[in-house]
Write an enzyme that holds these catalytic residues in place. Structure first.
Site, PDB file in Angstrom:
ATOM      1  N   ARG A 121       1.554  87.891   4.699  1.00 57.39           N
ATOM      2  CA  ARG A 121       1.439  86.570   5.191  1.00 57.39           C
ATOM      3  C   ARG A 121       2.485  86.493   6.193  1.00 57.39           C
ATOM      4  NH1 ARG A 121       3.058  81.727   1.686  1.00 57.39           N
ATOM      5  NH2 ARG A 121       4.976  82.066   2.476  1.00 57.39           N
ATOM      6  N   HIS A 137      -3.663  75.279  -0.881  1.00 56.52           N
ATOM      7  CA  HIS A 137      -4.270  76.233  -1.056  1.00 56.52           C
ATOM      8  C   HIS A 137      -3.968  76.931  -2.561  1.00 56.52           C
ATOM      9  CE1 HIS A 137      -1.084  77.805   0.847  1.00 56.52           C
ATOM     10  NE2 HIS A 137      -0.764  78.740   0.019  1.00 56.52           N
TER      11      HIS A 137
END
Length: 315
Positions: free
Chosen positions: A306, A291
């Site tokens: 996260r 990513h």
């Protein structure tokens, strides 16, 4: 005076010689396969799956992530994760405890002493823009590949979004492997590479912060091409942030091959891009993807939290 005849040019009889740079990425049709070969499409009974890309990325509708997941719902979400590699949920607006509980349905949560902490030890908080220092953006990577057992996946929630920009992109690293030339596959199948946390963090932290962590995170070797433990697909498992060299190659050869391999994540056909709204959730398979957080929103703020799920050793 008589006119002098002008010679008529003739078409060349042979194509002139031309070369392009070695290890380039050239035009042409690419193999785009979302599912393992031979796997049939199956309907979903408990969720709506809205594709966001050709082979990677789907928005999930009809799932309330704030509540404990019923076994049938959890099974379908897991199947969707394996099939689409990254799942998106609009306007979930989970508390940190709810976000952690959702992630724990896939395993134990891991902590990361290199990242700022959120509401709990296993919540990493990223505050960017404004007066915050730019960190951990604008590079394709998989999370914590410097660990002996890199994360299985991660659940990211945007708490605050800029008015424009701040998207995140994901790349399907099984597609990246599928499209390698046969000669490159022959070189990397069975090869190992060294991963180290120092390159990814030394750009932002000084020795006084990194030296105490060296014993906790020694360099590790992982296969250049790992086998996904659930789907069986071969995925390219090297990245710019943490992969330092390929074992058994001299530095020049390793650097050239790694440069070619990490560029595979840049191919648009392998990617999906998500435009965030506050409260959105992304849940991705760290074993199958890389990513890239796009840093194009300064001076505005972007705040994310996260939670990472502990994984197993790549093979």
């Amino acid at each position: 005076m008589p006119m002098t005849a002008v010679p008529v040019s003739h078409a060349p009889t042979a194509l002139r010689e031309a070369t392009v740079p070695a290890d380039g990425m050239y035009e042409g049709r690419r193999t785009l396969r979302r599912l393992p070969e031979g796997t049939p499409e199956r309907r979903y009974e408990h969720i709506d799956v809205v594709p966001q890309g050709r082979i990677i990325g789907a928005e999930i509708r009809g799932a309330d992530l704030s509540r404990p997941l019923a076994p049938a719902l959890r099974e379908e979400l897991h199947r969707a994760l394996l099939e689409w590699k990254v799942l998106f949920f609009r306007s979930a607006h989970l508390t940190s405890d709810e976000q952690r509980a959702f992630a724990r349905a896939w395993g134990e949560l891991e902590t990361n002493p290199l990242l700022a902490r959120g509401a709990a030890e296993d919540v990493a908080r990223f505050e960017k823009g404004g007066t915050a220092a730019p960190t951990f953006e604008n590079v394709w990577h998989a999370d914590v590949t410097f660990r002996e057992r890199p994360a299985l996946g991660a659940v990211l929630q945007l708490r605050e979004v800029p008015p424009v920009g701040g998207d995140t992109m994901w790349a399907d690293m099984a597609a990246a492997y599928d499209n390698l030339p046969d000669g490159v596959k022959a070189r990397v199948d069975g090869a190992s590479a060294v991963h180290d946390f120092i390159p990814g963090f030394a750009r932002f932290y000084g020795p006084e912060q990194l030296v105490p962590l060296q014993d906790a995170f020694p360099p590790v070797e992982h296969p250049v091409v790992r086998t996904h433990p659930e789907t069986g697909r071969r995925t390219l498992f090297v990245n710019t942030s943490f992969t330092t060299h390929i074992v058994g190659m001299d530095r020049a050869e390793s650097d050239r091959l790694l440069g070619y391999l990490v560029r595979q994540a840049h191919v648009p056909e392998y990617q999906v891009r998500w435009r965030w709204e506050a409260g959105d959730i992304a849940f991705w398979d760290n074993r199958a993807t890389q990513h890239y957080a796009v840093d194009d929103y300064a001076p505005h703020r972007r705040v994310a939290e996260r939670v990472a799920i502990a994984g197993d050793r790549p093979f």
